[in-house]
Write an enzyme that holds these catalytic residues in place. Structure first.
Site, short mmCIF file in Angstrom:
data_model
loop_
_atom_site.label_atom_id
_atom_site.label_comp_id
_atom_site.label_asym_id
_atom_site.label_seq_id
_atom_site.Cartn_x
_atom_site.Cartn_y
_atom_site.Cartn_z
N ARG A 115 0.86 -1.19 0.00
CA ARG A 115 0.00 0.00 0.00
C ARG A 115 0.89 1.24 0.00
O ARG A 115 1.81 1.37 0.80
CB ARG A 115 -0.89 -0.02 1.25
CG ARG A 115 -1.53 1.31 1.64
CD ARG A 115 -2.69 1.69 0.72
NE ARG A 115 -3.15 3.04 1.01
CZ ARG A 115 -4.10 3.35 1.88
NH1 ARG A 115 -4.68 2.41 2.59
NH2 ARG A 115 -4.47 4.60 2.05
N ASP A 127 -6.87 -1.45 1.21
CA ASP A 127 -7.23 -0.53 2.28
C ASP A 127 -7.89 -1.39 3.36
O ASP A 127 -8.83 -2.15 3.05
CB ASP A 127 -8.23 0.49 1.72
CG ASP A 127 -8.28 1.78 2.51
OD1 ASP A 127 -7.46 1.93 3.43
OD2 ASP A 127 -9.13 2.62 2.20
N ASP A 129 -9.70 -0.74 6.83
CA ASP A 129 -10.21 0.27 7.75
C ASP A 129 -10.98 -0.38 8.89
O ASP A 129 -11.83 -1.25 8.65
CB ASP A 129 -11.16 1.25 7.03
CG ASP A 129 -10.43 2.25 6.17
OD1 ASP A 129 -9.24 2.52 6.45
OD2 ASP A 129 -11.03 2.76 5.21
#
Length: 199
Positions: A115, A127, A129
């Site tokens: 990333r 990603d 989260d």
């Protein structure tokens, strides 16, 4: 946290897998539920998402309990057509890790998949989260809980609703109501793609 059998896009979890996961749960002392959102729009997106799910399961003190269907969505916060579309999914986990350690693990998984954080809303291989951690509400700038934009994002709410239709986002209401408010425009279920729940 049962899978809604009426939704054809949600695959039932085999009883043997459920039994194995439940058996593994006894190794966790006072675990907390957490919700994580995954997204990828570079490289082999599905393979990367599966790798992230597997890496979460390999985390000591964490068990992956449910993996949502896969959705394809337009990038958030950028001009249309300037980035590839995303594959998105939501994962429910039980963990004894505190929020700070869960964040460290999420960032380590992102780094493992290369990333790059050159720009806000930039394209990324992965990603990871943290959307919620139990009922914790925190304004800590390092990890704001719940995720400050989750209530506005159909690409989080739609897959989350698939695997936890009665879920609520602390401070914002039920996921079902939030999803109804934002709508499903630009969020397309990919029934041809599937993430496996780790065995």
């Amino acid at each position: 946290m049962k899978h809604p059998q009426s939704d054809p896009t949600v695959q039932p979890v085999p009883a043997a897998v459920t039994a194995a996961v439940d058996a593994a749960d006894v190794t966790l002392s006072n675990p907390k539920w957490a919700v994580l959102a995954l997204g990828s729009n570079l490289g082999n997106r599905l393979e990367t998402l599966q790798g992230a799910v597997d890496a979460l399961e390999d985390t000591p003190g964490l068990r992956v309990k449910a993996v949502s269907p896969v959705y394809e969505t337009e990038p958030w916060g950028v001009e249309p057509g300037t980035q590839p579309s995303y594959l998105n999914a939501v994962v429910l986990v039980k963990t004894t890790l505190p929020p700070s350690s869960l964040l460290e693990r999420a960032q380590a998984i992102e780094e493992a998949f290369d990333r790059v954080r050159d720009e806000r809303w930039g394209a990324r291989t992965i990603d990871v989260d943290i959307i919620t951690y139990a009922d914790v509400v925190s304004d800590d700038p390092v990890l704001t809980l719940p995720h400050p934009r989750a209530h506005l994002r159909a690409f989080v709410l739609a897959p989350w609703h698939d695997i936890a239709p009665d879920a609520a986002l602390p401070g914002h209401g039920t996921v079902a109501d939030l999803l109804a408010a934002v709508g499903r425009d630009g969020v397309v279920a990919r029934g041809d793609l599937e993430l496996r729940l780790p065995e």
